[in-house]
Design a protein around this motif. Structure first.
Motif, short mmCIF file in Angstrom:
data_model
loop_
_atom_site.label_atom_id
_atom_site.label_comp_id
_atom_site.label_asym_id
_atom_site.label_seq_id
_atom_site.Cartn_x
_atom_site.Cartn_y
_atom_site.Cartn_z
N ARG A 110 0.70 -1.21 0.03
CA ARG A 110 -0.09 -0.03 -0.06
C ARG A 110 0.97 1.27 0.17
O ARG A 110 0.48 2.24 -0.56
CB ARG A 110 -0.92 -0.16 1.33
N PHE A 111 1.98 1.25 0.87
CA PHE A 111 2.89 2.57 0.70
C PHE A 111 4.13 2.37 0.05
O PHE A 111 4.43 1.24 -0.28
CB PHE A 111 3.26 2.74 2.03
N GLY B 192 10.42 6.15 -2.50
CA GLY B 192 9.27 6.76 -3.00
C GLY B 192 8.58 5.73 -4.22
O GLY B 192 7.86 6.13 -5.06
N GLU B 193 9.39 4.69 -4.18
CA GLU B 193 8.95 3.54 -5.16
C GLU B 193 7.90 2.55 -4.44
O GLU B 193 7.83 2.29 -3.32
CB GLU B 193 10.01 2.80 -5.77
N LYS B 194 6.96 1.93 -5.22
CA LYS B 194 6.25 0.77 -4.64
C LYS B 194 7.09 -0.45 -4.74
O LYS B 194 7.93 -0.77 -5.48
CB LYS B 194 5.08 0.64 -5.50
N GLU B 195 6.72 -1.15 -3.53
CA GLU B 195 7.53 -2.58 -3.50
C GLU B 195 6.02 -3.64 -3.57
O GLU B 195 4.98 -3.27 -3.60
CB GLU B 195 7.89 -2.36 -2.15
N THR B 196 6.80 -4.66 -4.29
CA THR B 196 5.84 -5.79 -4.69
C THR B 196 6.24 -7.13 -3.86
O THR B 196 7.36 -7.46 -3.63
CB THR B 196 5.71 -6.15 -5.97
N ASP B 197 5.12 -7.64 -3.16
CA ASP B 197 5.47 -9.36 -2.37
C ASP B 197 5.27 -9.89 -3.31
O ASP B 197 4.31 -10.06 -4.35
CB ASP B 197 4.83 -9.05 -1.30
#
Length: 130
Positions: A29-30, A35-40
């Motif tokens: 979500r954050f 400032g980059e989105k992270e992915t699991d």
């Protein structure tokens, strides 16, 4: 809820039980400090009717919502202990519309398309906000 990173792989155990393995990519979500989105990337396993349903109606890139439990394990590889974490899928839901999904008879396996659920059902059945 996320996108499949590969087509589900269906196999049958020696006792004749279907099991599907797949992975989903879930955006956090954050954004991180840069400032980059992270992915699991979450490994999932589905058994029996759930496995058959998922391999029939979902493929790489499909959006899917899963409900299940976390299962941890470990094994030895090259003298090192490798720890694993998987979601054992109890329920799977369509989260978007596609021709293949619209033709699916999800009710046959105890699953319903998102459009067939009321907002109340969706809110109470998923552990996150849509």
């Amino acid at each position: 809820m996320g996108r499949l990173t590969r087509d589900p792989e269906l196999r049958t155990t020696q006792s004749g039980v279907s099991v599907a393995s797949f992975s989903i990519a879930v955006d956090r979500r954050f954004k991180n400090m840069s400032g980059e989105k992270e992915t699991d990337f979450i490994n999932c396993k589905a058994w029996r009717n759930s496995a058959d349903f998922i391999t029939k109606y979902f493929q790489k890139g499909s959006m899917i919502a899963v409900v299940g439990s976390i299962q941890t394990g470990k094994y030895e590889k090259d003298g090192r202990t490798v720890y694993t974490t998987d979601i054992v899928v109890d329920e799977a839901y369509f989260t978007g519309s596609s021709d293949k999904a619209d033709r699916g008879r999800s009710e046959d396996h105890g699953y319903r398309r998102e459009s067939e659920q009321t907002n109340h059902e969706m809110d109470s059945s998923l552990p996150f906000d849509l």
